[in-house]
Design an enzyme around this catalytic site. Structure first.
Site, PDB file in Angstrom:
ATOM      1  N   ILE A   1      64.847  44.845  45.355  1.00  0.00           N
ATOM      2  CA  ILE A   1      64.379  44.424  44.035  1.00  0.00           C
ATOM      3  C   ILE A   1      63.232  45.367  43.720  1.00  0.00           C
ATOM      4  O   ILE A   1      62.149  45.269  44.284  1.00  0.00           O
ATOM      5  CB  ILE A   1      63.965  42.945  44.028  1.00  0.00           C
ATOM      6  CG1 ILE A   1      65.194  42.076  44.358  1.00  0.00           C
ATOM      7  CG2 ILE A   1      63.392  42.555  42.663  1.00  0.00           C
ATOM      8  CD1 ILE A   1      64.903  40.594  44.468  1.00  0.00           C
TER       9      ILE A   1
ATOM     10  N   TYR B   1      60.963  34.650  47.907  1.00  0.00           N
ATOM     11  CA  TYR B   1      60.193  35.867  47.676  1.00  0.00           C
ATOM     12  C   TYR B   1      58.885  35.798  48.448  1.00  0.00           C
ATOM     13  O   TYR B   1      58.045  34.942  48.175  1.00  0.00           O
ATOM     14  CB  TYR B   1      59.953  36.024  46.177  1.00  0.00           C
ATOM     15  CG  TYR B   1      59.151  37.234  45.753  1.00  0.00           C
ATOM     16  CD1 TYR B   1      58.922  38.317  46.587  1.00  0.00           C
ATOM     17  CD2 TYR B   1      58.620  37.298  44.463  1.00  0.00           C
ATOM     18  CE1 TYR B   1      58.189  39.416  46.170  1.00  0.00           C
ATOM     19  CE2 TYR B   1      57.896  38.394  44.031  1.00  0.00           C
ATOM     20  CZ  TYR B   1      57.671  39.447  44.894  1.00  0.00           C
ATOM     21  OH  TYR B   1      56.949  40.536  44.482  1.00  0.00           O
TER      22      TYR B   1
ATOM     23  N   TYR C   1      47.903  31.001  45.517  1.00  0.00           N
ATOM     24  CA  TYR C   1      46.542  30.487  45.347  1.00  0.00           C
ATOM     25  C   TYR C   1      46.266  29.236  46.175  1.00  0.00           C
ATOM     26  O   TYR C   1      45.250  29.181  46.864  1.00  0.00           O
ATOM     27  CB  TYR C   1      46.204  30.215  43.874  1.00  0.00           C
ATOM     28  CG  TYR C   1      44.740  29.855  43.682  1.00  0.00           C
ATOM     29  CD1 TYR C   1      43.762  30.834  43.726  1.00  0.00           C
ATOM     30  CD2 TYR C   1      44.337  28.534  43.506  1.00  0.00           C
ATOM     31  CE1 TYR C   1      42.420  30.507  43.610  1.00  0.00           C
ATOM     32  CE2 TYR C   1      43.008  28.196  43.390  1.00  0.00           C
ATOM     33  CZ  TYR C   1      42.049  29.188  43.434  1.00  0.00           C
ATOM     34  OH  TYR C   1      40.714  28.866  43.323  1.00  0.00           O
TER      35      TYR C   1
ATOM     36  N   LYS D   1      63.551  38.143  49.541  1.00  0.00           N
ATOM     37  CA  LYS D   1      62.926  39.393  49.110  1.00  0.00           C
ATOM     38  C   LYS D   1      61.677  39.554  49.951  1.00  0.00           C
ATOM     39  O   LYS D   1      60.721  38.796  49.832  1.00  0.00           O
ATOM     40  CB  LYS D   1      62.569  39.341  47.621  1.00  0.00           C
ATOM     41  CG  LYS D   1      61.847  40.605  47.146  1.00  0.00           C
ATOM     42  CD  LYS D   1      61.402  40.500  45.691  1.00  0.00           C
ATOM     43  CE  LYS D   1      60.593  41.731  45.281  1.00  0.00           C
ATOM     44  NZ  LYS D   1      60.080  41.655  43.896  1.00  0.00           N
TER      45      LYS D   1
ATOM     46  N   ARG E   1      49.948  39.218  47.222  1.00  0.00           N
ATOM     47  CA  ARG E   1      49.796  38.567  45.915  1.00  0.00           C
ATOM     48  C   ARG E   1      49.477  37.079  46.041  1.00  0.00           C
ATOM     49  O   ARG E   1      48.727  36.532  45.238  1.00  0.00           O
ATOM     50  CB  ARG E   1      51.098  38.718  45.111  1.00  0.00           C
ATOM     51  CG  ARG E   1      51.389  40.115  44.639  1.00  0.00           C
ATOM     52  CD  ARG E   1      50.654  40.410  43.340  1.00  0.00           C
ATOM     53  NE  ARG E   1      51.078  41.679  42.767  1.00  0.00           N
ATOM     54  CZ  ARG E   1      50.705  42.111  41.581  1.00  0.00           C
ATOM     55  NH1 ARG E   1      49.916  41.392  40.819  1.00  0.00           N
ATOM     56  NH2 ARG E   1      51.112  43.288  41.143  1.00  0.00           N
TER      57      ARG E   1
ATOM     58  N   THR F   1      56.670  39.330  39.193  1.00  0.00           N
ATOM     59  CA  THR F   1      55.353  39.955  39.141  1.00  0.00           C
ATOM     60  C   THR F   1      55.338  41.120  38.163  1.00  0.00           C
ATOM     61  O   THR F   1      54.430  41.243  37.326  1.00  0.00           O
ATOM     62  CB  THR F   1      54.959  40.469  40.537  1.00  0.00           C
ATOM     63  OG1 THR F   1      55.008  39.385  41.458  1.00  0.00           O
ATOM     64  CG2 THR F   1      53.567  41.057  40.533  1.00  0.00           C
ATOM     65  N   THR F   2      56.347  41.989  38.252  1.00  0.00           N
ATOM     66  CA  THR F   2      56.424  43.154  37.375  1.00  0.00           C
ATOM     67  C   THR F   2      56.621  42.745  35.921  1.00  0.00           C
ATOM     68  O   THR F   2      56.216  43.469  35.003  1.00  0.00           O
ATOM     69  CB  THR F   2      57.568  44.086  37.832  1.00  0.00           C
ATOM     70  OG1 THR F   2      57.426  44.331  39.236  1.00  0.00           O
ATOM     71  CG2 THR F   2      57.558  45.404  37.090  1.00  0.00           C
TER      72      THR F   2
END
Length: 295
Positions: free
Chosen positions: A202, A132, A106, A160, A137, A43-44
């Site tokens: 993380i 994750y 989504y 994560k 998100r 994401t980052t």
């Protein structure tokens, strides 16, 4: 297999193009500063706005330049199971040490759909994987009982956890014990997660303060809780301002103010608004981070 402070690595841009030279500099920076693993194209790392070619190229640059000096946990998840398999196979072929696999976003699969997604990956790849979970998100929360169904698959070495729910994370520890490592996916919750058995983080904040994050986690893992807590307290103001707007807007803005990278990002992400930016700048100034560069 993975342990300590791992950085959710930004993808540096010059204008709208990936800055490969700066990406290599960031790899070297984290090696010098004690980061235990690089986690590119999550994401980052703005995976959502990289095309497939760019995604694989960023992984390739990071893995090649790391040259086994530091572990690389490659972001290879997708809301398409076939695409996640393809990306994970590609990362494995490049020499990644593992893959970070986000829950499909989504399309919001059921818990049974999540199990089948991860089982299909495990049947198709030969690389250690970290699940994750970041419901804010993705729109889906992988529940502790669902992860428990996957714990017997040896390729799944960790989770994560970025649900933001300590009660859920405690239940996860209760269900999987030491059979799967649990990592913080939320910088503010890293210290409490470590205190109940977490193996690392993380981290977004580690992009700009890798040594301090690494020291905090190392002290906690060594059982030096007072020292770890003091370092945690020193980091709290930074963690908070890096959450004022959508990640990675604040961390890229911060790294720009620190002179580490250009603060460029891709639409639909836009520059940080003035009020939050001023709060961020104040925290960076207090921490002595303004203009520090990649020294």
């Amino acid at each position: 297999m993975f342990k300590g402070s791992m950085v959710a690595l930004v993808t540096p841009f010059t204008g709208n193009r990936v800055d490969e030279r700066k990406l290599r500099e960031l790899v070297d920076f984290h090696i010098r500063e004690g980061t235990q693993a690089l986690v590119p194209v999550g994401t980052t790392g703005e995976s959502a706005t990289l095309d497939h070619r760019e995604h694989e190229r960023v992984l390739e640059v990071v893995i090649e330049h790391a040259a086994r000096r530091i572990q690389v946990l490659a972001g290879t998840g997708s809301n398409s199971t076939d695409e996640a398999i393809r990306l994970t196979r590609a990362a494995s072929a490049m020499g990644a040490d593992g893959a970070l696999i986000i829950t499909p976003y989504y399309n919001r699969p059921t818990q049974e759909g999540l199990v089948r997604h991860y089982e299909a990956l495990a049947k198709s790849v030969d690389i250690p994987m970290v699940i994750y979970n970041v419901p804010v998100r993705t729109g889906v929360n992988i529940l502790p009982e669902t992860i428990e169904r996957l714990v017997s698959i040896e390729l799944f070495v960790g989770v994560k956890e970025a649900s933001g729910s300590l009660s859920q994370i405690i239940e996860l520890f209760d269900r999987v014990g030491d059979r799967m490592a649990i990592y913080s996916g939320d910088d503010l919750l890293t210290h409490p997660i470590l205190s109940i058995g977490g193996k690392g983080v993380i981290s977004v904040s580690a992009n700009i303060v890798p040594r301090l994050m690494s020291e905090m986690v190392d002290e906690a893992l060594a059982g030096n809780w007072d020292k770890a807590f003091q370092k945690h307290l020193a980091l709290v103001p930074l963690h908070r301002v890096l959450g004022l707007e959508t990640n990675p807007i604040p961390i890229k803005t911060a790294m720009g103010l620190a002179g580490m990278i250009a603060p460029d990002m891709r639409l639909p992400l836009v520059p940080m608004s003035e009020g939050p930016r001023q709060k961020l700048e104040d925290v960076l100034k207090n921490m002595g981070l303004l203009g520090k560069g990649l020294s």
